[in-house]
Design an enzyme around this catalytic site. Structure first.
Site, PDB file in Angstrom:
ATOM      1  CE  LYS A   1      -2.792  33.506   2.573  1.00  0.00           C
ATOM      2  NZ  LYS A   1      -3.555  33.544   1.232  1.00  0.00           N
TER       3      LYS A   1
ATOM      4  CG  PHE B   1     -11.046  37.062  -3.665  1.00  0.00           C
ATOM      5  CD1 PHE B   1     -10.003  37.488  -2.787  1.00  0.00           C
ATOM      6  CD2 PHE B   1     -11.581  37.096  -4.978  1.00  0.00           C
ATOM      7  CE1 PHE B   1      -8.927  38.347  -3.707  1.00  0.00           C
ATOM      8  CE2 PHE B   1     -10.137  37.901  -6.105  1.00  0.00           C
ATOM      9  CZ  PHE B   1      -9.425  38.375  -5.039  1.00  0.00           C
TER      10      PHE B   1
ATOM     11  NE  ARG C   1       2.120  34.206  -7.851  1.00  0.00           N
ATOM     12  CZ  ARG C   1       1.328  34.287  -7.170  1.00  0.00           C
ATOM     13  NH1 ARG C   1       1.051  34.972  -5.842  1.00  0.00           N
ATOM     14  NH2 ARG C   1       0.352  33.629  -7.840  1.00  0.00           N
TER      15      ARG C   1
ATOM     16  CB  THR D   1      -4.913  30.717  -6.046  1.00  0.00           C
ATOM     17  OG1 THR D   1      -3.623  31.793  -6.716  1.00  0.00           O
ATOM     18  CG2 THR D   1      -5.316  31.759  -4.750  1.00  0.00           C
TER      19      THR D   1
ATOM     20  NE  ARG E   1      -1.574  28.969  -2.278  1.00  0.00           N
ATOM     21  CZ  ARG E   1      -1.732  29.875  -2.671  1.00  0.00           C
ATOM     22  NH1 ARG E   1      -1.044  30.315  -3.981  1.00  0.00           N
ATOM     23  NH2 ARG E   1      -1.546  31.705  -2.323  1.00  0.00           N
TER      24      ARG E   1
ATOM     25  CG  HIS F   1       0.560  35.737   0.561  1.00  0.00           C
ATOM     26  ND1 HIS F   1      -0.118  36.546  -0.768  1.00  0.00           N
ATOM     27  CD2 HIS F   1       2.194  36.999   0.839  1.00  0.00           C
ATOM     28  CE1 HIS F   1       0.467  37.183  -0.784  1.00  0.00           C
ATOM     29  NE2 HIS F   1       1.756  37.571   0.026  1.00  0.00           N
TER      30      HIS F   1
ATOM     31  CD  GLU G   1       3.404  40.839  -0.560  1.00  0.00           C
ATOM     32  OE1 GLU G   1       3.857  39.829  -0.796  1.00  0.00           O
ATOM     33  OE2 GLU G   1       1.903  40.865  -1.518  1.00  0.00           O
TER      34      GLU G   1
HETATM   35  O1  CDP Z   1      -2.579  34.732  -3.118  1.00  0.00           O
HETATM   36  P1  CDP Z   1      -2.219  34.188  -4.551  1.00  0.00           P
HETATM   37  O2  CDP Z   1      -1.454  35.745  -5.399  1.00  0.00           O
HETATM   38  O3  CDP Z   1      -2.414  32.817  -5.263  1.00  0.00           O
HETATM   39  O4  CDP Z   1      -4.186  34.196  -5.444  1.00  0.00           O
HETATM   40  P2  CDP Z   1      -4.414  35.964  -5.159  1.00  0.00           P
HETATM   41  O5  CDP Z   1      -5.780  36.060  -6.533  1.00  0.00           O
HETATM   42  O6  CDP Z   1      -3.539  37.106  -5.133  1.00  0.00           O
HETATM   43  O7  CDP Z   1      -5.671  36.033  -3.970  1.00  0.00           O
HETATM   44  C1  CDP Z   1      -4.915  36.285  -3.085  1.00  0.00           C
HETATM   45  C2  CDP Z   1      -6.028  35.114  -1.339  1.00  0.00           C
HETATM   46  O8  CDP Z   1      -7.182  35.938  -1.538  1.00  0.00           O
HETATM   47  C3  CDP Z   1      -5.328  34.247  -2.315  1.00  0.00           C
HETATM   48  O9  CDP Z   1      -4.630  33.453  -1.566  1.00  0.00           O
HETATM   49  C4  CDP Z   1      -6.667  32.692  -1.851  1.00  0.00           C
HETATM   50  O10 CDP Z   1      -6.937  33.161   0.267  1.00  0.00           O
HETATM   51  C5  CDP Z   1      -7.900  34.223  -1.719  1.00  0.00           C
HETATM   52  N1  CDP Z   1      -8.641  34.214  -2.756  1.00  0.00           N
HETATM   53  C6  CDP Z   1     -10.040  33.949  -2.411  1.00  0.00           C
HETATM   54  O11 CDP Z   1     -10.651  33.601  -1.556  1.00  0.00           O
HETATM   55  N2  CDP Z   1     -11.005  33.883  -3.656  1.00  0.00           N
HETATM   56  C7  CDP Z   1     -10.513  34.179  -4.799  1.00  0.00           C
HETATM   57  N3  CDP Z   1     -11.349  34.010  -6.105  1.00  0.00           N
HETATM   58  C8  CDP Z   1      -9.115  34.173  -5.453  1.00  0.00           C
HETATM   59  C9  CDP Z   1      -8.130  34.492  -3.969  1.00  0.00           C
HETATM   60 MG    MG Z   2      -1.371  37.146  -4.807  1.00  0.00          MG
END
Ligand code: CDP
Ligand code: MG
Length: 139
Positions: A11, A59, A87, A93, A104, A117, A128
């Site tokens: 990112k 978000f 993952r 996350t 992370r 990601h 993707e």
């Molecule tokens: O990336 P991941 O699959 O772990 O999480 P996601 O739920 O698919 O969310 C995508 C991206 O959105 C995350 O990697 C974060 O960068 C962002 N995000 C955020 O800013 N605030 C949240 N509450 C959840 C996700």
């Molecule tokens: Mg995701």
């Protein structure tokens, strides 16, 4: 049956901080083969399309602004059970909750700027991967 490819992005915050080499080294040392890779600066519109499953979430606006704020590195990775294992490899996350030693945990700044990601299913990985790479770039 589980697939053997996943998709990742380094990112903008991690790219800007100069962590690309370290992150790619971790990925390769973790047994992931890089099948395709590219540096690219997404427009806000393209980031919006990529994250369309998050439309309407609180978000979404911040996420798409952030993901278009600077260059990223996009890559297709190959390994057995790639989606699930990657993952685990990158961690939760929220970097504050990510297991020690994960990407992370080491390189994420906060929940939004979490360094990398990782696809959440084989279907997402395929979507993707083909969002960024053509067939001839993947062989
Ligand atoms: O990336 P991941 O699959 O772990 O999480 P996601 O739920 O698919 O969310 C995508 C991206 O959105 C995350 O990697 C974060 O960068 C962002 N995000 C955020 O800013 N605030 C949240 N509450 C959840 C996700
Ligand atoms: Mg995701």
């Amino acid at each position: 049956m589980t697939g053997n490819i996943t998709f990742t992005m380094i990112k903008p915050s991690a790219f800007e901080a100069g962590y690309t080499g370290k992150i790619l080294a971790m990925i390769e040392e973790g047994g992931y083969k890089i099948k395709a890779i590219r540096k690219i600066w997404l427009s806000k519109t393209m980031a919006g399309h990529f994250y369309e499953m998050h439309v309407g979430k609180p978000f979404y606006e911040e996420l798409t602004t952030f993901m278009s704020s600077g260059p990223i590195v996009a890559a297709i990775l190959e390994k057995e059970n790639a989606v699930e294992s990657f993952r685990k490899f990158i961690g939760a996350t929220d970097p504050a909750k990510a297991e020690k030693g994960t990407i992370r945990n080491l390189y994420g700044k906060n929940l939004g700027e979490n360094a990398v990601h990782g696809s959440d299913s084989d279907e997402s990985a395929e979507r993707e991967a083909s969002f960024f790479f053509s067939f001839t770039e993947r062989v």
